[in-house]
Scaffold this active site. Structure first.
Site: not given
Length: 168
Positions: A117-120
């Site tokens: 799950h992409v995240h900054y």
């Protein structure tokens, strides 16, 4: 090789979900104080890192589950960017951060701990925040309790107006 015992991390290892931890946090707003959610927007939310690199470290995460930023609609991407930009300002204004590291680790090969799950990541930094214990012993000392920082950042994000995406 030196080993550091960090028993507080047992909570993380023993409570890992079978499903995506970010999806679980994203779908249940009633647990925001428990899970460390500092804001919720239309397409993304912000959550404090429970095991931070630096006090005040938080993440901006899309509700949409994907491991590739290429799969994000522009509206989601732009909203995330809006909250990252404002998050930098909040970290500087509220925590007196001298700088902020912003980053995404895309995929396990890039070092992502939650690659599905992409995240900054937004990591506040201060001059001389790396000292001898970090350099010599490879140990990070976090001198600020989690909850006061969580409360401060959550209150600061209430002042941010919701992002409105308009396609030209």
């Amino acid at each position: 090789m030196q080993h550091l015992c960090a028993p507080w991390r047992a909570e993380y290892f023993n409570s890992k979900l079978v499903d995506c931890v970010f999806c679980e946090i994203g779908k249940d707003a009633t647990q925001d104080d428990k899970t460390g959610v500092i804001f919720r927007a239309k397409h993304c939310f912000g959550v404090m890192n429970r095991f931070p690199y630096s006090p005040g470290h938080f993440m901006v995460i899309p509700y949409f589950h994907t491991d590739n930023i290429e799969n994000l609609d522009d509206e989601i991407w732009f909203e995330m960017s809006y909250y990252v930009k404002n998050g930098v300002k909040i970290l500087k204004d509220e925590l007196n951060a001298g700088g902020v590291n912003i980053g995404m680790n895309l995929g396990k090969a890039a070092g992502a701990g939650i690659a599905e799950h992409v995240h900054y990541h937004l990591v506040p930094r201060w001059e001389r925040d790396t000292n001898f214990i970090t350099t010599i012993a490879d140990v990070r000392v976090n001198g600020v309790p989690f909850h006061p920082l969580f409360t401060k950042l959550k209150e600061a994000f209430k002042t941010i107006t919701e992002y409105k995406f308009e396609r030209n």
